[in-house]
Design a protein around this motif. Structure first.
Motif, PDB file in Angstrom:
ATOM      1  N   ASN A  28       0.825  -1.210   0.000  1.00 53.69           N
ATOM      2  CA  ASN A  28       0.000   0.000   0.000  1.00 53.69           C
ATOM      3  C   ASN A  28       0.856   1.255   0.000  1.00 53.69           C
ATOM      4  O   ASN A  28       0.552   2.226  -0.670  1.00 53.69           O
ATOM      5  N   TYR A  29       1.953   1.200   0.774  1.00 58.82           N
ATOM      6  CA  TYR A  29       2.839   2.353   0.845  1.00 58.82           C
ATOM      7  C   TYR A  29       3.411   2.660  -0.534  1.00 58.82           C
ATOM      8  O   TYR A  29       3.442   3.802  -0.973  1.00 58.82           O
ATOM      9  N   LEU A  30       3.815   1.599  -1.234  1.00 59.89           N
ATOM     10  CA  LEU A  30       4.404   1.811  -2.555  1.00 59.89           C
ATOM     11  C   LEU A  30       3.374   2.309  -3.553  1.00 59.89           C
ATOM     12  O   LEU A  30       3.681   3.080  -4.453  1.00 59.89           O
ATOM     13  N   ARG A  31       2.138   1.844  -3.386  1.00 56.02           N
ATOM     14  CA  ARG A  31       1.081   2.350  -4.276  1.00 56.02           C
ATOM     15  C   ARG A  31       0.852   3.836  -4.049  1.00 56.02           C
ATOM     16  O   ARG A  31       0.560   4.573  -4.982  1.00 56.02           O
ATOM     17  N   ASP A  32       0.971   4.263  -2.784  1.00 53.83           N
ATOM     18  CA  ASP A  32       0.820   5.685  -2.489  1.00 53.83           C
ATOM     19  C   ASP A  32       2.011   6.488  -2.979  1.00 53.83           C
ATOM     20  O   ASP A  32       1.907   7.666  -3.255  1.00 53.83           O
ATOM     21  N   ASN A  33       3.163   5.873  -3.011  1.00 51.70           N
ATOM     22  CA  ASN A  33       4.381   6.551  -3.427  1.00 51.70           C
ATOM     23  C   ASN A  33       4.919   5.856  -4.669  1.00 51.70           C
ATOM     24  O   ASN A  33       5.954   5.219  -4.654  1.00 51.70           O
ATOM     25  N   LEU A  36       8.576   5.895  -5.919  1.00 50.94           N
ATOM     26  CA  LEU A  36       9.553   5.068  -5.213  1.00 50.94           C
ATOM     27  C   LEU A  36       9.555   3.668  -5.800  1.00 50.94           C
ATOM     28  O   LEU A  36      10.609   3.069  -6.056  1.00 50.94           O
ATOM     29  N   LEU A  37       8.354   3.152  -6.036  1.00 55.31           N
ATOM     30  CA  LEU A  37       8.223   1.838  -6.645  1.00 55.31           C
ATOM     31  C   LEU A  37       8.892   1.832  -8.017  1.00 55.31           C
ATOM     32  O   LEU A  37       9.657   0.921  -8.360  1.00 55.31           O
ATOM     33  N   ALA A  38       8.621   2.886  -8.792  1.00 55.79           N
ATOM     34  CA  ALA A  38       9.204   2.978 -10.132  1.00 55.79           C
ATOM     35  C   ALA A  38      10.721   3.015 -10.044  1.00 55.79           C
ATOM     36  O   ALA A  38      11.417   2.361 -10.818  1.00 55.79           O
ATOM     37  N   LEU A  39      11.240   3.758  -9.066  1.00 54.77           N
ATOM     38  CA  LEU A  39      12.694   3.871  -8.912  1.00 54.77           C
ATOM     39  C   LEU A  39      13.300   2.502  -8.616  1.00 54.77           C
ATOM     40  O   LEU A  39      14.299   2.100  -9.210  1.00 54.77           O
ATOM     41  N   ILE A  40      12.653   1.789  -7.695  1.00 54.76           N
ATOM     42  CA  ILE A  40      13.157   0.464  -7.336  1.00 54.76           C
ATOM     43  C   ILE A  40      13.167  -0.449  -8.557  1.00 54.76           C
ATOM     44  O   ILE A  40      14.165  -1.119  -8.855  1.00 54.76           O
ATOM     45  N   ILE A  41      12.069  -0.440  -9.305  1.00 61.52           N
ATOM     46  CA  ILE A  41      11.983  -1.301 -10.476  1.00 61.52           C
ATOM     47  C   ILE A  41      13.041  -0.918 -11.509  1.00 61.52           C
ATOM     48  O   ILE A  41      13.761  -1.774 -12.032  1.00 61.52           O
ATOM     49  N   VAL A  42      13.181   0.381 -11.765  1.00 62.27           N
ATOM     50  CA  VAL A  42      14.142   0.839 -12.774  1.00 62.27           C
ATOM     51  C   VAL A  42      15.570   0.437 -12.380  1.00 62.27           C
ATOM     52  O   VAL A  42      16.323  -0.116 -13.180  1.00 62.27           O
ATOM     53  N   ILE A 323       2.691   7.095 -18.130  1.00 61.54           N
ATOM     54  CA  ILE A 323       1.305   6.618 -18.271  1.00 61.54           C
ATOM     55  C   ILE A 323       1.042   5.483 -17.284  1.00 61.54           C
ATOM     56  O   ILE A 323       0.029   5.479 -16.575  1.00 61.54           O
ATOM     57  N   LEU A 324       1.984   4.526 -17.207  1.00 61.35           N
ATOM     58  CA  LEU A 324       1.798   3.392 -16.301  1.00 61.35           C
ATOM     59  C   LEU A 324       1.715   3.856 -14.850  1.00 61.35           C
ATOM     60  O   LEU A 324       0.868   3.400 -14.085  1.00 61.35           O
ATOM     61  N   ALA A 325       2.607   4.783 -14.499  1.00 64.34           N
ATOM     62  CA  ALA A 325       2.646   5.237 -13.106  1.00 64.34           C
ATOM     63  C   ALA A 325       1.331   5.884 -12.707  1.00 64.34           C
ATOM     64  O   ALA A 325       0.787   5.605 -11.639  1.00 64.34           O
ATOM     65  N   VAL A 326       0.813   6.719 -13.581  1.00 60.41           N
ATOM     66  CA  VAL A 326      -0.426   7.410 -13.237  1.00 60.41           C
ATOM     67  C   VAL A 326      -1.596   6.431 -13.199  1.00 60.41           C
ATOM     68  O   VAL A 326      -2.480   6.505 -12.347  1.00 60.41           O
ATOM     69  N   LEU A 327      -1.582   5.466 -14.142  1.00 61.57           N
ATOM     70  CA  LEU A 327      -2.626   4.432 -14.154  1.00 61.57           C
ATOM     71  C   LEU A 327      -2.611   3.614 -12.870  1.00 61.57           C
ATOM     72  O   LEU A 327      -3.646   3.288 -12.301  1.00 61.57           O
ATOM     73  N   PHE A 328      -1.396   3.297 -12.437  1.00 63.55           N
ATOM     74  CA  PHE A 328      -1.218   2.366 -11.345  1.00 63.55           C
ATOM     75  C   PHE A 328      -1.412   3.026  -9.991  1.00 63.55           C
ATOM     76  O   PHE A 328      -1.808   2.394  -9.028  1.00 63.55           O
ATOM     77  N   ALA A 329      -1.147   4.332  -9.957  1.00 66.81           N
ATOM     78  CA  ALA A 329      -1.237   5.053  -8.677  1.00 66.81           C
ATOM     79  C   ALA A 329      -2.646   4.925  -8.113  1.00 66.81           C
ATOM     80  O   ALA A 329      -3.624   4.931  -8.840  1.00 66.81           O
ATOM     81  N   LYS A 330      -2.710   4.811  -6.803  1.00 70.11           N
ATOM     82  CA  LYS A 330      -4.002   4.669  -6.140  1.00 70.11           C
ATOM     83  C   LYS A 330      -4.789   5.950  -6.321  1.00 70.11           C
ATOM     84  O   LYS A 330      -4.341   7.016  -5.946  1.00 70.11           O
ATOM     85  N   ASP A 331      -5.955   5.841  -6.918  1.00 68.13           N
ATOM     86  CA  ASP A 331      -6.738   7.060  -7.096  1.00 68.13           C
ATOM     87  C   ASP A 331      -7.629   7.279  -5.888  1.00 68.13           C
ATOM     88  O   ASP A 331      -8.067   6.354  -5.239  1.00 68.13           O
ATOM     89  N   GLU A 332      -7.886   8.546  -5.632  1.00 68.48           N
ATOM     90  CA  GLU A 332      -8.677   8.883  -4.443  1.00 68.48           C
ATOM     91  C   GLU A 332     -10.147   8.902  -4.755  1.00 68.48           C
ATOM     92  O   GLU A 332     -10.564   9.455  -5.746  1.00 68.48           O
TER      93      GLU A 332
END
Lengths: 332, 506
Positions: A28-33, A36-42, A323-332
């Protein structure tokens, strides 16, 4: 009756967080941030694909240097976007400041005067943007789109599009090409300074509070006595000065200024800020988020080069990541 | 009337919201071609009944018969199909489109291929205007955004009529109209009557009802009191029916002696703003609550906005503690010691996506900074907790986003954010609208507590006469943008006197 909302919605468990370290919480934390998730993956991906090359100290310093100006401008852009505006003129401002600053350095030999003039250019462009948006009541997208053209044109006119080559070692070493403490590239040093200042400004200063409130609900902020116009103008001025500073760093690193410098840079910067979790609608966003967002963009560009891909591939992947990051980010 | 045939028959309509019995077995009959007024105080059940008729609320008990046949209205689309249309207070027009385009929006005149038949549409629009005897106030080619508010309302009526409307519901149609625009609207209503369209007319202005309507139905506390021919009642009788015998419910609680509060705090002289405020003057003394009331469109909100610098005045002077102040921006009003709790708390009072803490802190951030402009988080955080406790704001943590809280708690936050600032003049614009009964009484207690401090004063703008009576030390009545009456002694004031006063009878 389902049309009427129950009045006791305050029992909503939203935002009451549980901090135990479980897979679910980390997820959940990574979905909110998402950045950070993208950085780790990259980082993991390029490390795996390129062996030790990507993770070497040398390459890390490279990424740092390459991302310096993106991070500096992303810090300013965070404030602008949090206040529910946008600035498309930053790359042009960067170029005009670099040109005029370099011109002064080469003609007078004074680094101090050059830097001063360069930063003043940023201040003036930022002030013009801010006034157009607040007093002129032009949407920032349009006001700064217009300024983007005007300022780029001015930048071209300084030398009739010819580059300015700078022979002034003092100017090289103080901004872009030197190092401090023997190992830290000076551009990274300046980036850290800017990060600290903007972080404190946005998080702990009165101005910061006013920026968040203005972006979150301008009407309510105004009704509360916040000088919303002044707040917005200030964000544009800070953005302008930071763009100019980035231009000086680039000129100093290259030992030259070209009128075409930085073209398209605004896309990198806005992408970094959005990737970092700042809302385009305003009222939400952090400097740290933008920093991580900028690092993702820089690491991507760098990693793709190491793997031997063309700049076209960089553009394509960068677009997809956003595009992926915005799609994947938790929407409010 | 020639055709006395029954058009609509609503029987035993009953509706319960959580905690509120909104409608108690209502019977309502509408005849063909009549103008039928619905009157009653806020929350009496008029709007709820209309929303049922429009298919907005679907889960109620009871039956609806239209032209003798039983119908189920489960959506607004279905209501339109059946020929029921409603003119909302907030108009549903697109300002960029012209009159004809707006009339046929969503119901475009087109061929099978989807290509618009423009000429036909303009022709139809013109015919429609002719049919209902609407003179050439505007052309069908005019952009709606350029029309006056009143003409927009007429376009809205035409839009409903273009769909073969049999029943037209009008909710406070004249609230924001000028006198002239009103007359035009009345002409149209007359034309509609002749065409056999039935109109349900909701209004708080009783004189309009005597002018336009055939029958009137009075609601009180979710029940139908009576349906009468307009000719059989007078205004006093109507007010009596609306208020019932509950006047003693408003117990006046001012504890301050009249002699103690003679020192003027806020003086307002000769305010003029467009056609909405004509020469308004009043004075708020230290330690008192001044109630300002009037019907919708009487100028209440305009005064509140003008005082706070939201709308620049055409002319007028404002004095605080005897000194003249210039107020062009809200921040100047705040610096002069005023605070506004606006009518629309969601769009003007709160940053919904931010936390309780951030919202309460906003007015005081500039007061809690150190030398280099940094915000003293801890001290302000303490102030926030103080307000949360004092106002009994129900929130799991100060970090909760305010959008997840109930309307009542949100309103308390708007109040709380100003209490830290200790304003001299607190302006409240409809402070208890959309708030549950319990919070309502809590908020009223808070308001009374505020003026215990003898240096402060409260300006209360409210259309709830009950609330005005309960809280105010003095009351000013507005009517069509002017002060028409001031009551200096509220202890002997009765609610029905206020009811008459807001109708312009003084």
């Amino acid at each position: 009756m389902r049309k009427i909302k129950n009045d006791n919605t305050c029992d909503d468990p939203q935002d009451v967080q549980d901090y135990t370290l479980t897979v679910r919480n980390v997820w959940n934390y990574l979905r909110d941030n998402i950045a950070l998730l993208a950085l780790i993956i990259v980082v993991l991906f390029f490390t795996a694909a390129s062996g030790t090359k990507f993770l070497s100290f040398q390459n890390m310093a490279n990424i740092g240097r390459q991302s310096a100006v993106i991070i500096i401008m992303a810090s300013g852009m965070t404030m602008v976007i949090v206040s529910a505006n946008i600035d498309l003129s930053i790359a042009s401002t960067l170029s005009l400041a670099a040109m005029l600053g370099s011109l002064v350095v080469t003609t007078t030999g004074s680094t101090l005067l050059g830097v001063f003039i360069g930063l003043a250019v940023g201040l003036i462009v930022g002030l013009a943007n801010g006034l157009l948006v607040t007093k002129g009541k032009i949407p920032s997208f349009l006001a700064t789109l217009g300024m983007m053209g005007v300022v780029r044109g001015l930048s071209m006119m300084v030398t009739s599009t010819k580059p300015i080559v700078i022979y002034e070692p003092r100017f090289w070493y103080t901004l872009g090409d030197g190092s401090v403490f023997g190992f830290l590239p000076i551009s990274i040093f300046w980036t850290i300074i800017v990060l600290i200042i903007t972080f404190i400004l946005l998080k702990y200063s009165v101005l910061g509070r006013h920026i968040y409130a203005t972006g979150g609900n301008k009407e309510a902020a105004k009704f509360t006595g916040v000088k919303t116009d002044r707040t917005i103008i200030t964000t544009f001025v800070i953005m302008g000065v930071l763009s100019a500073f980035s231009g000086l760093i680039l000129a100093s690193r290259m030992h030259a200024a070209r009128p075409g410098t930085g073209e398209g840079m605004e896309m990198n910067v806005i992408a970094a800020v959005i990737l970092g979790g700042t809302s385009l609608f305003g009222g939400k966003g952090t400097i740290i988020g933008s920093l991580i967002g900028a690092l993702v963009i820089a690491a991507l560009n760098n990693g793709l080069i190491i793997l031997g891909y063309s700049t076209h591939m960089q553009m394509l992947v960068r677009g997809l990541v956003i595009i992926l990051a915005v799609l994947f980010a938790k929407d409010e | 009337m020639q055709n006395e045939q029954l058009l609509l028959d609503m029987r035993n309509i009953d509706m319960v919201f959580p905690g509120v019995h909104a409608l108690k077995e209502i019977d309502f009959q509408l005849k063909r071609g009549e103008v039928h007024a619905l009157v009653g105080e806020n929350g009496a059940g008029k709007s709820t009944l209309m929303k049922i008729l429009m298919g907005v609320y679907t889960s109620c008990d009871g039956d609806i018969f239209l032209e003798g046949a039983k119908v189920t209205i489960n959506s607004p689309e279905k209501a339109h199909e059946l020929g029921i249309g409603m003119i909302f207070q907030e108009l549903s027009l697109v300002p960029q489109l012209n009159v004809a385009q707006n009339i046929y929006l969503g119901n475009e005149v087109s061929g099978k291929t989807g290509i618009l038949h423009d000429r036909q549409m303009y022709e139809n629009a013109r015919n429609l205007m002719k049919k209902y005897n609407i003179k050439e106030y505007f052309s069908v080619y005019d952009k709606v955004g350029k029309l006056s508010r009143g003409y927009m309302q007429i376009v809205e009526v035409l839009k409903a009529l273009s769909r073969d409307t049999k029943i037209l519901i009008m909710d406070e149609p004249t609230a924001s109209l000028t006198k002239e625009e009103e007359d035009t609207l009345y002409q149209i209503i007359l034309g509609l009557k002749k065409e056999g369209v039935s109109i349900i007319y909701i209004s708080h202005r009783l004189e309009e009802i005597f002018r336009n309507c055939n029958r009137v139905t009075v609601f009180r506390d979710g029940s139908k009191v009576e349906t009468k021919n307009v000719n059989d009642v007078d205004m006093d009788k109507l007010i009596e029916l609306m208020t019932g015998r509950k006047i003693e419910a408003a117990v006046h609680v001012s504890t301050i002696e009249a002699e103690d509060r003679k020192e003027p705090l806020l003086e307002v002289r000769n305010l003029v703003w467009k056609q909405r405020l004509c020469d308004v003057s009043f004075c708020l003394n230290k330690g008192e609550v001044l109630g300002i009331t009037g019907l919708m469109g009487s100028g209440k909100s305009e005064i509140a906005r003008a005082l706070f610098g939201v709308e620049p005045l055409d002319s007028g002077e404002i004095y605080i503690e005897g000194e003249k102040v210039e107020i062009q921006h809200p921040w100047q009003a705040v610096e002069a010691g005023m605070a506004l709790i606006p009518e629309d708390r969601k769009s003007q009072g709160l940053v919904l996506s931010h936390s309780v803490e951030e919202n309460i802190c906003l007015p005081i951030v500039s007061d809690y900074k150190n030398k280099i402009g940094l915000f003293k988080d801890k001290k302000a955080g303490f102030k926030v907790k103080e307000q949360i406790a004092r106002l009994a704001i129900k929130t799991p943590t100060p970090k909760q986003k305010v959008k997840y809280l109930s309307g009542g708690n949100q309103q308390k936050i708007v109040v709380g954010k100003w209490l830290n600032k200790s304003p001299k003049v607190l302006i409240l614009d409809e402070p208890t609208v959309g708030v549950d009964v319990k919070t309502k009484s809590e908020l009223r207690t808070i308001i009374q507590g505020l003026v215990k401090d003898q240096d402060r004063g409260v300006l209360l703008f409210s259309s709830e006469l009950n609330e005005i009576l309960q809280l105010s030390d003095r009351v000013v009545i507005l009517y069509r943008g002017s002060v028409i009456k001031e009551y200096t002694n509220c202890t002997s004031l009765k609610e029905d006197a206020l009811h008459r006063a807001v109708q312009g009878l003084v």
